[in-house]
Scaffold this motif. Sequence first.
Motif, PDB file in Angstrom:
ATOM      1  N   ARG A 183      14.936   9.677  -5.952  1.00  0.00           N
ATOM      2  CA  ARG A 183      14.481  10.996  -5.035  1.00  0.00           C
ATOM      3  C   ARG A 183      13.238  11.392  -5.964  1.00  0.00           C
ATOM      4  N   ALA A 231      18.272   4.468  -7.053  1.00  0.00           N
ATOM      5  CA  ALA A 231      17.129   3.957  -6.531  1.00  0.00           C
ATOM      6  C   ALA A 231      17.607   2.209  -7.130  1.00  0.00           C
ATOM      7  N   TYR A 266      16.694   4.880   0.275  1.00  0.00           N
ATOM      8  CA  TYR A 266      16.259   5.285  -1.657  1.00  0.00           C
ATOM      9  C   TYR A 266      15.621   5.509  -1.920  1.00  0.00           C
ATOM     10  N   GLY A 267      14.733   4.767  -1.307  1.00  0.00           N
ATOM     11  CA  GLY A 267      12.757   5.339  -1.191  1.00  0.00           C
ATOM     12  C   GLY A 267      12.625   4.741  -3.006  1.00  0.00           C
ATOM     13  N   GLU A 268      11.258   5.543  -3.674  1.00  0.00           N
ATOM     14  CA  GLU A 268      10.854   4.710  -4.831  1.00  0.00           C
ATOM     15  C   GLU A 268      12.038   5.701  -6.245  1.00  0.00           C
ATOM     16  N   VAL A 303      15.116   1.477   2.069  1.00  0.00           N
ATOM     17  CA  VAL A 303      14.016   2.770   2.752  1.00  0.00           C
ATOM     18  C   VAL A 303      14.977   4.380   1.950  1.00  0.00           C
TER      19      VAL A 303
END
Length: 163
Positions: free
Chosen positions: A131, A78, A127-129, A125
């Motif tokens: 893993r 991310a 990759y989000g913040e 979304v």
Amino acid sequence: MARRPVALAAAVVLVLEAFGIVLLNWILSIVVDRQQMSLAGLQPRAMSAGSWVGGIVFGLYLLFCAAVLFRTAIRDRAPGGFTRIALISCAVVHGVLGAFAVGLVGWVAFLAMTVVLALLVLTLVAYGEGREGEGRGAPENGTNSPNTPNTPNGASPAAPSSA
């Protein structure tokens, strides 16, 4: 999940869009200069230069966002901090441009802006913040309770015994 191909597709689309924006602003600067257009007393040469510089700056911004997406896809991690904010701002810009495009250009331009917006949002979304458990100290067992200890190797914590 297919997050790498989505990030790569978004990067390619942003590179193409960057060149398109620079080309469009170059053509606009030529039109303004040849027709001697003026706005509020500005010199036509200044307006032509402003269009050219604006196109280059916006093109560089889109190329930067494309580089961030390419790096994200290659590393499969991310984006963090400033680069994540740059991608969010790029998504917002495409949303606003899409809204204006409906009235000014038409539905095809709106669809193009919406596709780019969807690629950016899907990448953000997906990759989000980062893993779970990736450098944040999150528990491996899937619980986010602050009272649950972080156990190594995904082993579940021992159940509390009542005496």
